[in-house]
Every structure is written in C-alpha cells, then in structure tokens.
Design a protein around this motif. Structure first.
Motif, PDB file in Angstrom:
ATOM      1  N   UNK A  70      53.900  30.967  43.917  1.00 31.26           N
ATOM      2  CA  UNK A  70      52.818  29.976  43.848  1.00 31.26           C
ATOM      3  C   UNK A  70      51.443  30.624  44.040  1.00 31.26           C
ATOM      4  N   UNK A  71      51.175  31.665  43.275  1.00 30.16           N
ATOM      5  CA  UNK A  71      49.899  32.378  43.396  1.00 30.16           C
ATOM      6  C   UNK A  71      48.832  31.680  42.549  1.00 30.16           C
ATOM      7  N   UNK A  72      47.722  31.232  43.151  1.00 30.03           N
ATOM      8  CA  UNK A  72      46.630  30.631  42.367  1.00 30.03           C
ATOM      9  C   UNK A  72      46.025  31.666  41.422  1.00 30.03           C
ATOM     10  N   UNK A  73      45.757  31.252  40.197  1.00 29.41           N
ATOM     11  CA  UNK A  73      45.210  32.139  39.176  1.00 29.41           C
ATOM     12  C   UNK A  73      43.921  31.557  38.611  1.00 29.41           C
ATOM     13  N   UNK A  74      43.032  32.447  38.189  1.00 26.99           N
ATOM     14  CA  UNK A  74      41.810  31.991  37.531  1.00 26.99           C
ATOM     15  C   UNK A  74      41.260  33.128  36.686  1.00 26.99           C
ATOM     16  N   UNK A  75      40.683  32.773  35.561  1.00 30.88           N
ATOM     17  CA  UNK A  75      39.916  33.709  34.751  1.00 30.88           C
ATOM     18  C   UNK A  75      38.593  33.049  34.413  1.00 30.88           C
ATOM     19  N   UNK A  76      37.525  33.565  34.988  1.00 40.35           N
ATOM     20  CA  UNK A  76      36.209  33.026  34.668  1.00 40.35           C
ATOM     21  C   UNK A  76      35.784  33.454  33.266  1.00 40.35           C
ATOM     22  N   UNK A  77      36.225  34.629  32.848  1.00 38.04           N
ATOM     23  CA  UNK A  77      35.871  35.108  31.507  1.00 38.04           C
ATOM     24  C   UNK A  77      36.461  34.210  30.425  1.00 38.04           C
ATOM     25  N   UNK A  78      37.717  33.816  30.613  1.00 38.41           N
ATOM     26  CA  UNK A  78      38.402  33.044  29.580  1.00 38.41           C
ATOM     27  C   UNK A  78      38.446  31.546  29.882  1.00 38.41           C
ATOM     28  N   UNK A  79      37.982  31.140  31.060  1.00 35.00           N
ATOM     29  CA  UNK A  79      37.957  29.715  31.384  1.00 35.00           C
ATOM     30  C   UNK A  79      39.336  29.116  31.566  1.00 35.00           C
ATOM     31  N   UNK A 116      48.718  33.340  29.147  1.00 38.31           N
ATOM     32  CA  UNK A 116      47.514  32.865  29.820  1.00 38.31           C
ATOM     33  C   UNK A 116      47.472  33.313  31.266  1.00 38.31           C
ATOM     34  N   UNK A 117      48.624  33.324  31.921  1.00 41.16           N
ATOM     35  CA  UNK A 117      48.685  33.837  33.290  1.00 41.16           C
ATOM     36  C   UNK A 117      48.311  35.319  33.318  1.00 41.16           C
ATOM     37  N   UNK A 118      48.757  36.053  32.313  1.00 43.38           N
ATOM     38  CA  UNK A 118      48.448  37.486  32.263  1.00 43.38           C
ATOM     39  C   UNK A 118      46.953  37.726  32.134  1.00 43.38           C
ATOM     40  N   UNK A 119      46.257  36.921  31.328  1.00 42.60           N
ATOM     41  CA  UNK A 119      44.811  37.078  31.198  1.00 42.60           C
ATOM     42  C   UNK A 119      44.122  36.871  32.541  1.00 42.60           C
ATOM     43  N   UNK A 120      44.601  35.902  33.305  1.00 39.19           N
ATOM     44  CA  UNK A 120      44.039  35.676  34.643  1.00 39.19           C
ATOM     45  C   UNK A 120      44.319  36.865  35.556  1.00 39.19           C
TER      46      UNK A 120
END
Length: 211
Positions: A70-79, A116-120
């Motif tokens: 349950x790791x929170x993920x985020x990518x600001x570059x890709x939104x 998408x998780x990988x991009x984050x």
C-alpha cells in the motif's frame, strides 16, 4: 538509485485506477470517476476483498528484498497519483506488483495501470523501472510486464482521455460488446438499449482492447 521522495499529490492528478477503467471502457471510467456511480458483482467484490488484504499496509525484508504494501504513489511530471498494491525493492530498485483477482491473462487495461505505477516510481526513486509484475490470485501466477515505449505511451494517452472526462467532456457512448457482460455497471449503463448515437458512430467498433 536514491530513496523515494515524499509524494505530494497535484490537485488535478489522474487516479491510477482510472487508467485501467478508461482503457477497459471510457464510459465505465466516466460513470465511476465523474458521475460517482458504483455497483458490485461477484467479480468486483472478490477484487475488493483481495485489495483490502493487500492494502493493510506494512513492509517486510526477506532474502535481500524489501516488500512494501500500500505504498502511496505520485508523479507530478505526468499528473498521476494512487496507491501501489506492492512495491518490491531489489537493491533499492523498485518493482511494482499489482494484484488482480482473476486468472492469468494479458489485458492491456491492467498493464497500463501497472505501467502508470512505474512512471510514478521512476520519479519518486530517481531511476528507470523497466518491468513489473501482475499477480493473478485465482491462478496463483505472477506475470511479468515489460514497460515498453508503446505501453508508456498508452499510459499517457489514457491519462489524457481521463482528464478530458474529468474536465466535463461528454459521457462516452456505451461499448455494447462482450466487455459489458463483465461490467458491474451494466444495469446503470444499459448498453444495449436503443439510443441515438452520434453521426457515424458504430457501437460495435469502439473497443480499446479485446476484453
């Protein structure tokens, strides 16, 4: 590769789960993420139970591999933003693992969500994530997914499609094909009822993937 940065979710981030819904069926995505419609069938109830167990959180270290749940993920570059079911750290390099309740079968919608998780993770850890895994609970099989340039492009295309829906784009027409029998929203969507389709629209030729 460095450790992860602290995830801060941009206001207009697209949920990673919406990527899967959009690739499976844009109308399903709009019903869930724009109109707030949800209904369960046996398949979605089983999937929810699987993810409730995985999303209990925590971590363990075994055999040189650290496993985070349950790791929170985020990518600001890709939104993009969401929560990974599992991230394994192999020598500090993250590998996402997505749990699915069904049997092992290649499905573009699931692979786009995983990519998408990988991009984050690439943004958070500062290094390339070349592959991940989908664990199919019903068949107890773990299937590797390579994050090819085509799959990465599919993530961004799906993200753009979801953004258009979230910004008030029109409700997509129903797919009205064999995907519908798998969808828990079939009653709310009513895909096979007579309706006026846009000029030139063929409801039987809209699949983004062959479900």
């Amino acid at each position: 590769m460095t450790g992860p940065t602290s995830p801060r979710c941009p206001e207009e981030a697209v949920p990673l789960s919406a990527l899967q819904h959009y690739v499976f069926c844009p109308r399903q995505c709009a019903l869930i993420h724009v109109e707030g419609v949800w209904s369960e069938n046996a398949q979605t109830a089983h999937g929810r139970q699987v993810h409730e167990r995985v999303h209990a959180g925590g971590y363990e270290a075994r055999g040189g591999v650290k496993t985070l749940w349950a790791l929170p993920l985020v990518s600001r570059e890709h939104g993009l933003a969401g929560v990974a079911d599992v991230v394994e750290l192999h020598g500090g390099r993250p590998v996402p693992v997505e749990y699915k309740s069904g049997r092992a079968r290649s499905k573009l919608s699931e692979e786009v969500q995983l990519a998408g998780q990988a991009l984050c993770l690439e943004e958070m850890f500062g290094g390339e994530v070349p592959h991940g895994f989908i664990y199919h609970v019903a068949s107890r099989q773990r299937r590797e997914v390579a994050f090819t340039p085509e799959l990465r492009r599919a993530v961004l295309d799906a993200r753009d499609g979801v953004r258009e829906l979230l910004r008030g784009g029109p409700l997509p027409p129903p797919a009205a094909d064999k995907r519908c029998r798998l969808c828990s929203l079939i009653d709310e969507c009513d895909p096979f009822s007579p309706r006026d389709f846009p000029p030139g629209y063929d409801p039987f030729c809209t699949a983004l993937e062959d479900a």
